[in-house]
Design a protein around this motif. Sequence first.
Motif, PDB file in Angstrom:
ATOM      1  N   UNK A 103     -20.408 -27.879  12.402  1.00 42.02           N
ATOM      2  CA  UNK A 103     -19.273 -26.959  12.405  1.00 42.02           C
ATOM      3  C   UNK A 103     -19.577 -25.742  11.544  1.00 42.02           C
ATOM      4  N   UNK A 104     -19.003 -24.598  11.924  1.00 40.17           N
ATOM      5  CA  UNK A 104     -19.088 -23.390  11.100  1.00 40.17           C
ATOM      6  C   UNK A 104     -17.670 -22.909  10.819  1.00 40.17           C
ATOM      7  N   UNK A 105     -17.359 -22.747   9.540  1.00 45.81           N
ATOM      8  CA  UNK A 105     -16.078 -22.194   9.112  1.00 45.81           C
ATOM      9  C   UNK A 105     -16.304 -20.736   8.706  1.00 45.81           C
ATOM     10  N   UNK A 111     -10.186 -16.788   2.284  1.00 39.82           N
ATOM     11  CA  UNK A 111      -9.466 -17.398   3.392  1.00 39.82           C
ATOM     12  C   UNK A 111      -9.474 -18.920   3.307  1.00 39.82           C
ATOM     13  N   UNK A 112     -10.367 -19.483   2.502  1.00 44.63           N
ATOM     14  CA  UNK A 112     -10.379 -20.932   2.317  1.00 44.63           C
ATOM     15  C   UNK A 112     -11.450 -21.648   3.107  1.00 44.63           C
ATOM     16  N   UNK A 113     -12.609 -21.007   3.305  1.00 46.58           N
ATOM     17  CA  UNK A 113     -13.669 -21.659   4.089  1.00 46.58           C
ATOM     18  C   UNK A 113     -14.106 -22.979   3.453  1.00 46.58           C
ATOM     19  N   UNK A 114     -14.446 -22.957   2.178  1.00 44.82           N
ATOM     20  CA  UNK A 114     -14.905 -24.187   1.525  1.00 44.82           C
ATOM     21  C   UNK A 114     -13.768 -25.186   1.359  1.00 44.82           C
ATOM     22  N   UNK A 215     -20.237 -22.961   5.892  1.00 36.61           N
ATOM     23  CA  UNK A 215     -19.241 -21.924   5.583  1.00 36.61           C
ATOM     24  C   UNK A 215     -19.960 -20.578   5.488  1.00 36.61           C
ATOM     25  N   UNK A 216     -19.447 -19.578   6.183  1.00 36.75           N
ATOM     26  CA  UNK A 216     -20.065 -18.258   6.184  1.00 36.75           C
ATOM     27  C   UNK A 216     -18.997 -17.207   6.468  1.00 36.75           C
ATOM     28  N   UNK A 217     -19.234 -15.958   6.045  1.00 41.61           N
ATOM     29  CA  UNK A 217     -18.237 -14.912   6.310  1.00 41.61           C
ATOM     30  C   UNK A 217     -17.993 -14.672   7.790  1.00 41.61           C
ATOM     31  N   UNK A 235     -14.812 -22.666  13.639  1.00 43.10           N
ATOM     32  CA  UNK A 235     -13.425 -22.717  13.170  1.00 43.10           C
ATOM     33  C   UNK A 235     -13.148 -21.407  12.427  1.00 43.10           C
ATOM     34  N   UNK A 236     -12.547 -20.423  13.090  1.00 44.89           N
ATOM     35  CA  UNK A 236     -12.273 -19.148  12.411  1.00 44.89           C
ATOM     36  C   UNK A 236     -11.013 -19.246  11.556  1.00 44.89           C
ATOM     37  N   UNK A 237     -11.091 -18.705  10.358  1.00 45.34           N
ATOM     38  CA  UNK A 237      -9.951 -18.653   9.446  1.00 45.34           C
ATOM     39  C   UNK A 237      -9.537 -17.199   9.256  1.00 45.34           C
ATOM     40  N   UNK A 238      -8.269 -16.980   8.992  1.00 43.50           N
ATOM     41  CA  UNK A 238      -7.760 -15.629   8.794  1.00 43.50           C
ATOM     42  C   UNK A 238      -7.395 -15.410   7.330  1.00 43.50           C
ATOM     43  N   UNK A 239      -7.242 -14.144   6.962  1.00 48.62           N
ATOM     44  CA  UNK A 239      -6.777 -13.822   5.609  1.00 48.62           C
ATOM     45  C   UNK A 239      -5.329 -14.277   5.472  1.00 48.62           C
TER      46      UNK A 239
END
Length: 456
Positions: A103-105, A111-114, A215-217, A235-239
Motif C-alpha cells: 500500500x502507498x499512503x 495529512x496523517x500518512x504515518x 508513506x510518501x507525499x 490510499x490518498x489523504x487530503x489536508x
Amino acid sequence: MPGVSAIPPGVFADLVGQDEAVDTLRRAAASAAAQLRQAALARVASSAGPTVAGAPARPEAPAGFEDTDGFDDLAAEAEAENADGPGGAGPAAEPGAGMTHAWIFTGPPGSGRSVAARAFAAALQCAYGTGCGACPGCHTTMAGTHADVRLVVPEGLSIGVGEMRALVLRAASTPSGGRWQVVIISDADRLTEAAGNALLKAVEEPPPRTVFLLCAPSTHPDDVSVTIRSRCRLVPLRQPAPEAVAEVLVRRDGIAPDLARWAAAAAQGHVGRARRLAGDPEARRRRDAVLAVPRRLTGVGAAFDAASALIEAAEAEAAASVTELDEAERAALQTALGAGGTGRGAAGAMRGAQGQLKDLEKRQKSRATRAQRDALDRALVDLAGFYRDALIAALRAPVAPVHTDTAALAEAGAQKWHAEGALRRLEAVLECRAAIEANVKPRIAVEAMMLSLWKG
C-alpha cells in the motif's frame, strides 16, 4: 458501505478528516481477517483432527461494538469477497476492494500518512479485524511494541540499501503472533535508488503473510518509483480542515478550544504542528520570530542578517531536539563495548570499538542535518502563510487568513506590494523550500530568498 459509519473509531480515531480512507482501510482489514479465517478453515478441513464444523468461529465484536451492524456487515462482506480462497476475491468483489500486500499512503504534510499506516497495521493485527483499539494487537501496535510490526523512520537524509535489505530479510519471517508481518516505511520518498530496488524485489515477490505500507507525499516518480507504485494500492489523504484538527486537539490533548482553533489555523491543517504550537510556548516564540521577518527587511544588510537569524534558529531548534538522544545513544554503545571496564583487555576492546563509535557519529550527524532542514522548513511554511495572507488581502478574496494574529501586518503589506508583489514574495519562499529539498545549501537558499523578499 452499509453499517461502516456505525463502527466506533477505534485505532482510526486520530486520523483527522479522512472518512473515505478509513472506510477503505476498514474494508481491507476485514478482508484480511477473512483470509486468515479461511486459511484456518482450510487447515482444519485437511487435517485428521476436528471437522470443519469444529473450526474456530469468528470472534465476537469487542466492547462498544455490540449494538452496531457495521462489524457483522464488514466481516460477512469480507468473507464473501474472499470466497475463492486466501488472497483472492469472490466474483462479487468490487474492483480494487479487499486486501493486498503493498500500500502507498499519499498526501500533503500533516495529512496523517504515518498515522493512517500505523492505524491500518493495528487493524491488521486486531483480533476482530476492525481496529477496535482495545485488544492486545491494537494496543501493542499503536504503542510501537508489537513484535510483527516494524516502523522505518529515516533519521538522516535518506534510507540506505543496507537498512532496507536487512528489513526485507526480517520481514520474510513467519509472524510470531500468527497474523501478519507489517513493514511501515514512513518516508518512502527518501529511499535511495538501491534501497528502492531492494524493496521492489520484496514487493514483486512478497512473503505470503507480509504487508508493506509506504508513506510518501505523492506518487510522482521523484517520490516513489513507477515500478513500486504499480505494485501497490493507493490510499490518498487530503489536508484536514482546521475545524477537524481543532476538534482533535480539544478531545485528545485537552487544549482549550480558542487556543486549539488558533493553532489549527496557524498550522494550516498540519496536526503535528498544531499540537506543538498549542502546547509549546517555545514553538510559539519561534513562530513569532519568523513572522517578524518581513518587517526586518529594510536593506541588503538586513536581509543577510535575517537569513543568518533564521538559519541559526533552525540549528538551535534541531540541536535541542537531538542532543539528549545523541548522548544516550553514545553512552549505551560505550557501555555495550565495555567502556569503564578495568579488566584485562578492556583498553584494547575500546580501541577496537572506535570504528563503531565513528559510525554512530556519522549517523547522528546525518540525523542532525535532517532535523535542521525540518526545522527550517517549518519556519518557511509559516513565512509562506504570511505572504499568502497578504495575497488574499490584496485580492480581497473571501478566505480566512492563516495567521490571524498578523492579519493587520499582512493587510499593510498588501497595500504596499499589491497582489503582484505579494505573489512574487510567496513564490520566493516556495522556491527556497524546493531548492533546499534539492540539496542546495540552506544558507545559500535562504539568503537568496531574503534578497528576493526585500527587492520584491
